[in-house]
Design an enzyme around this catalytic site. Structure first.
Site, PDB file in Angstrom:
ATOM      1  N   HIS A   7      -6.010   3.919   0.863  1.00  7.10           N
ATOM      2  CA  HIS A   7      -6.190   4.013  -0.591  1.00  7.10           C
ATOM      3  C   HIS A   7      -7.302   3.088  -1.026  1.00  7.10           C
ATOM      4  CE1 HIS A   7      -3.030   1.076   0.352  1.00  7.10           C
ATOM      5  NE2 HIS A   7      -3.508   0.355  -0.656  1.00  7.10           N
ATOM      6  N   HIS A  60      -8.875   1.068  -4.082  1.00  6.64           N
ATOM      7  CA  HIS A  60      -8.594   0.566  -5.429  1.00  6.64           C
ATOM      8  C   HIS A  60      -9.883   0.598  -6.250  1.00  6.64           C
ATOM      9  CE1 HIS A  60      -4.722  -1.623  -4.462  1.00  6.64           C
ATOM     10  NE2 HIS A  60      -5.229  -1.589  -3.253  1.00  6.64           N
TER      11      HIS A  60
HETATM   12  P1  5GP Z   1      -2.354  -2.449  -1.004  1.00  7.47           P
HETATM   13  O1  5GP Z   1      -1.825  -3.830  -1.244  1.00  7.47           O
HETATM   14  O2  5GP Z   1      -1.639  -1.733   0.105  1.00  7.47           O
HETATM   15  O3  5GP Z   1      -3.857  -2.386  -0.894  1.00  7.47           O
HETATM   16  O4  5GP Z   1      -2.060  -1.684  -2.359  1.00  7.47           O
HETATM   17  C1  5GP Z   1      -0.962  -0.864  -2.590  1.00  7.47           C
HETATM   18  C2  5GP Z   1      -0.967  -0.567  -4.062  1.00  7.47           C
HETATM   19  O5  5GP Z   1      -0.110   0.531  -4.291  1.00  7.47           O
HETATM   20  C3  5GP Z   1      -0.480  -1.731  -4.907  1.00  7.47           C
HETATM   21  O6  5GP Z   1      -1.484  -2.115  -5.832  1.00  7.47           O
HETATM   22  C4  5GP Z   1       0.767  -1.162  -5.587  1.00  7.47           C
HETATM   23  O7  5GP Z   1       0.911  -1.598  -6.924  1.00  7.47           O
HETATM   24  C5  5GP Z   1       0.553   0.329  -5.501  1.00  7.47           C
HETATM   25  N1  5GP Z   1       1.779   1.091  -5.424  1.00  7.47           N
HETATM   26  C6  5GP Z   1       2.835   0.832  -4.593  1.00  7.47           C
HETATM   27  N2  5GP Z   1       3.794   1.764  -4.778  1.00  7.47           N
HETATM   28  C7  5GP Z   1       3.338   2.615  -5.740  1.00  7.47           C
HETATM   29  C8  5GP Z   1       3.901   3.783  -6.364  1.00  7.47           C
HETATM   30  O8  5GP Z   1       5.015   4.227  -6.060  1.00  7.47           O
HETATM   31  N3  5GP Z   1       3.150   4.390  -7.313  1.00  7.47           N
HETATM   32  C9  5GP Z   1       1.909   3.924  -7.668  1.00  7.47           C
HETATM   33  N4  5GP Z   1       1.270   4.585  -8.642  1.00  7.47           N
HETATM   34  N5  5GP Z   1       1.356   2.828  -7.096  1.00  7.47           N
HETATM   35  C10 5GP Z   1       2.061   2.187  -6.146  1.00  7.47           C
END
Ligand code: 5GP
Ligand code: ZN
Length: 157
Positions: free
Chosen positions: A103, A105
């Protein structure tokens, strides 16, 4: 069906099985608001095809993903009237990746906030010129030869 396809949170979001605030979708990517926004308009862009990190994706697929990131980012900036955008993509636990589906951001940023730079996340590490030469040589040697070695880092920091 692999675990990625079946049990993955973001695969479920891309398939519409878990609700999300969708802002864009095409045949290959899905973009939606982050559930814990770091700023209003914080958007995640994901490939529909499951991969844990970009190193599990082909170069063409990564290119296609980032083309769409550019497209969605323009809409995020215009739609939030942000002064700038941070575009961040973490690979692996050590990099802070929590959800193991690639993903990207897209985070709207404002001149009024701080700290605004990468230094807010990771401090600068002073390194001797010979150390930098060694690191550059090691990376150069590994680029393009298909080597994706993991294990202990050879470098002190
Ligand atoms: P990472 O830390 O893996 O780069 O980011 C994961 C992101 O996914 C976090 O910013 C978190 O808020 C978001 N996230 C986690 N679960 C969900 C969800 O169920 N729905 C949405 N829309 N975002 C999520
Ligand atoms: Zn997935």
């Amino acid at each position: 069906m692999t675990e990625g396809e079946g049990g993955c949170l973001f695969c479920k979001i891309a398939r519409g099985e878990i609700p999300s605030k969708k802002v864009y979708e095409d045949a290959n990517v899905f973009a939606f608001l982050d559930i814990n926004p770091r700023n209003p308009g914080h958007t995640l862009v994901i490939p529909k095809k499951h991969a844990a990190t970009i190193l599990e994706m082909g170069e063409k697929d990564v290119g296609a993903l980032y083309e769409r990131v550019r497209y969605v980012a323009a809409g995020v900036q215009a739609g939030t009237k942000a002064d700038g955008l941070s575009i961040v993509q973490s690979n692996g636990k050590a990099a802070g990746q929590v959800v193991t589906h690639v993903h990207v951001h897209i985070i709207p940023r404002y001149l009024s906030e701080g700290p605004v730079s990468l230094e807010g996340v990771l401090g600068v590490k002073k390194m001797a010129d010979e150390t930098l030469d060694g690191i550059a040589a090691s990376i150069k040697k590994s680029i393009g030869n298909g080597s994706e070695e993991t294990g202990e880092s050879d470098f002190d920091f």
